[in-house]
Design an enzyme around this catalytic site. Structure first.
Site, PDB file in Angstrom:
ATOM      1  N   HIS A 190      12.085 -28.981  34.155  1.00  0.00           N
ATOM      2  CA  HIS A 190      11.729 -28.310  35.415  1.00  0.00           C
ATOM      3  C   HIS A 190      10.227 -28.051  35.437  1.00  0.00           C
ATOM      4  CE1 HIS A 190      15.969 -27.690  36.357  1.00  0.00           C
ATOM      5  NE2 HIS A 190      16.134 -27.372  35.092  1.00  0.00           N
ATOM      6  N   GLN A 191       9.489 -29.111  35.668  1.00  0.00           N
ATOM      7  CA  GLN A 191       8.020 -29.081  35.581  1.00  0.00           C
ATOM      8  C   GLN A 191       7.370 -28.058  36.507  1.00  0.00           C
ATOM      9  OE1 GLN A 191       5.913 -31.560  33.896  1.00  0.00           O
ATOM     10  NE2 GLN A 191       7.748 -31.936  32.695  1.00  0.00           N
ATOM     11  N   LYS A 192       7.945 -27.883  37.692  1.00  0.00           N
ATOM     12  CA  LYS A 192       7.277 -27.048  38.696  1.00  0.00           C
ATOM     13  C   LYS A 192       7.623 -25.575  38.551  1.00  0.00           C
ATOM     14  CE  LYS A 192       5.269 -30.272  41.186  1.00  0.00           C
ATOM     15  NZ  LYS A 192       3.845 -30.397  40.993  1.00  0.00           N
ATOM     16  N   ASN A 193       8.604 -25.297  37.700  1.00  0.00           N
ATOM     17  CA  ASN A 193       9.039 -23.907  37.608  1.00  0.00           C
ATOM     18  C   ASN A 193       8.007 -23.068  36.867  1.00  0.00           C
ATOM     19  OD1 ASN A 193      10.633 -21.782  35.744  1.00  0.00           O
ATOM     20  ND2 ASN A 193      11.493 -21.956  37.792  1.00  0.00           N
TER      21      ASN A 193
END
Ligand SMILES: [Zn+2]
Lengths: 325, 302
Positions: B100-103
């Site tokens: 979950h790169q954007k978290n």
């Protein structure tokens, strides 16, 4: 110039339709930002001159149902209180002229409790994540409640923290030494303006350098990015643009090209605005696209207040109301 | 995916459905799995239960919706209350962060965990893994700055790592920002040989990509920190923007800095105006109003 136009009616029905798409998972998965979603949709509708398109009483009831006993608001019922949603709640209530429906003292004590007395910065919630965004949320919330002078808040200390986040390239980051970023700049400049100290705390040279950084964000296609070497995006266009407006340098970017860029990000059939052309529209980019157009003087829109991202006539009447007392 | 209602471990719990009340704006129809996990989580949260199964249900919910900030908070509270092995939690976080790169909730959670573990082994290495996927991830960079400050990692390979990143992509502004932090972020004054080295790094980067903004901004920051005049960089800037040979101008940023250098010198204001005119008319016309404003300031001061 631009051959496209703003599809006002389509955007209005797009925003109204958001509430009825409850069968979809993504609707549910965004419950952690629902209250902000209402603020985005409501503000867009006001700017589009359709202020009554959402039911007022139900809106107020929903906002109240998100409030915790500690005074803060969560994103939806059952979500913890957070300063981001507390600001959204107050913005919504101010917009529908219902600030009296919640206890001011409660909200103020919640916000005051989030300030770090040593650094002056604000945490987002009880777990202490620190970010310049939260200073903006705090000051914006308090000023809309007419409580900026409340002794429970140390505004000068918050301002001194913001100034520590000023970078040599002219911009601001989320913490001291963090990279300059358009979203953080909006919150830092906004906080300085709300506190009424922008010109006291920043020299003309510093303001010019900040303006230089901001207008450097415009790309040949007219859109603005949020950091050097990143892609253009409608939401960053708003944060850059509103910051330029607050330092009175709005004319430093090419207006017509930006208008054309924002219009090109519309969904011509279903309504709504996306981050960039061809992507899926969402309410977040819809409000910032419409607000950007309003700030650029696009015809047929209500004037937006660059500091609060709310209709200017509303912020003016709320803030003037406090001056009279 | 566990079906909580069939799991004996959960049979004492009465699930707590979402109470949407009468708000037409907030009625939510969940998918079945998520709805079930959330209703069990709500039930244990209502009792303020801190147990192994709480860790399990928070893991499930986070897996389906990592941006749900309340769940992260409750998970941290439970981990601390149970005195869990936090290194194990780190492994869970590694996996989550990569998927979950954007978290960003995850990075704050990680900071809470690392502060308790009080040992940074493997941490900068993990941020490198993250940067391999997105070398401009804002929250990971901010986490890395926190690591450097918290664990005193200033001289533990930061500059070397930045050199590698800039070799890969000289336009990585996040890397330039981190460089400035590492070199100038401590209280002490920076010795002259380091200042010279930093100016050289900028010259080399500009040679590779003259129209790359980052080193031009960086060098202004270096000169200011070192109390050196902008004209220290005049020769380099003139090389990329020879005013007397306009066909050879290769960088608008060189023109920009030259305009400031000449304006500072006073007697060469005319040349500053020429540089600004090039910018407004030919090299950066989209910002013509800004360049004309700068020219106006110079004219007003003479
Ligand atoms: Zn965006």
């Amino acid at each position: 110039m631009a051959n496209s136009l703003l599809h006002i009616d389509k955007h209005v029905s797009y925003i109204q339709s958001l509430d009825t798409r409850k069968d979809r998972l993504d609707y549910h998965l965004t419950s952690h930002l629902r209250l902000s979603g209402v603020y985005w949709g409501l503000t867009a509708l006001h700017l589009l001159n359709h202020p009554t398109a959402l039911p007022r009483d139900a809106t107020i009831e929903f906002v109240k149902s998100c409030q915790h006993p500690n005074g803060g608001f969560g994103a939806s019922p059952g979500h913890d209180a957070h300063i981001l949603y507390t600001l959204s709640a107050i913005q919504i209530l101010a917009t529908v002229d219902a600030l009296g429906s919640v206890s001011k003292t409660n909200v103020v004590s919640y916000v005051a409790g989030l300030q770090d007395k040593d650094t002056g910065c604000f945490a987002g919630d009880e777990w202490g994540e620190m970010d310049t965004r939260f200073i903006y949320c705090a000051l914006s919330t308090l000023s809309l409640l007419g409580e900026l002078k409340n002794p429970a808040i140390d505004v000068p200390k918050a301002i001194s923290y913001i100034l520590q986040c000023l970078n040599p390239d002219g911009g601001f980051g989320m913490a001291p030494s963090a990279e300059s970023h358009a979203g953080q700049i909006f919150t830092c400049v906004g906080a300085l303006v709300i506190a009424g100290v922008l010109k006291e705390e920043m020299s003309p040279d510093q303001i010019d350098l900040l303006g230089d950084w901001l207008c450097e964000r415009q790309l040949p296609n007219g859109g603005l990015n949020g950091r050097p070497e990143k892609l253009e995006d409608v939401c960053y266009s708003w944060w850059v643009l509103s910051s330029l407006a607050m330092i009175e340098k709005l004319h430093w970017i090419d207006r017509d090209k930006l208008v054309e860029f924002i219009l090109s990000c519309q969904d011509d059939e279903q309504g709504g605005i996306a981050d960039r052309k061809g992507d899926m529209a969402d309410v977040f980019h819809t409000v910032f696209g419409v607000a950007g157009l309003s700030l650029l003087g696009y015809e047929g829109l209500k004037e937006v207040d660059p500091v609060y991202c709310m209709p200017k006539e509303i912020t003016e009447s709320v803030l003037n109301g406090y001056k009279l007392v | 995916m566990p079906l909580y209602s069939l799991d004996p471990e959960w049979e004492d719990v009465v699930p707590l459905p979402q109470d949407d009340g009468v708000q037409p704006l907030a009625q939510i129809a969940y998918t079945e799995e998520y709805t079930e996990a959330m209703s069990y989580l709500r039930a244990v949260m209502a009792k303020d239960e801190m147990s192994e199964r709480v860790l399990k249900v928070t893991e499930d919910v986070i897996e389906m919706n990592p941006a749900h900030y309340t769940v992260w908070l409750y998970r941290a509270k439970t981990l601390f209350a149970l005195g869990k092995d936090l290194v194990e939690e780190k492994n869970f976080l590694n996996d989550m962060a990569l998927r979950h790169q954007k978290n960003y909730q995850i990075w704050h959670h990680r900071q809470l965990i690392m502060d308790r573990i009080d040992d940074s082994t493997g941490e900068t290495e993990f941020t490198v893994t993250m940067f391999e996927k997105d070398c401009k991830n804002y929250h990971v960079w901010s986490y890395r700055q926190w690591l450097v400050r918290r664990f005193d990692l200033w001289d533990k390979g930061e500059i070397e790592y930045i050199d590698t990143l800039l070799e890969q992509d000289v336009r990585n502004n996040s890397a330039w920002n981190h460089r400035f932090f590492v070199v100038f972020g401590r209280e002490e004054t920076v010795p002259k040989d380091i200042v010279d080295r930093e100016i050289r790094v900028c010259e080399d980067a500009i040679f590779i990509a003259p129209q790359n903004l980052s080193p031009w901004s960086y060098v202004r920051g270096v000169l200011k920190k070192a109390n050196l005049p902008l004209s220290t960089f005049e020769k380099t800037a003139s090389f990329y923007a020879p005013l007397d040979n306009p066909d050879k101008i290769r960088s608008s940023h060189a023109l920009d800095i030259l305009a400031d250098i000449y304006a500072e010198k006073g007697e060469q204001k005319e040349r500053a105006l020429i540089a600004l005119d090039f910018l407004a008319k030919k090299y950066d016309p989209i910002r013509a109003n800004y360049w004309n404003y700068r020219a106006g300031l110079i004219k007003a001061s003479s």
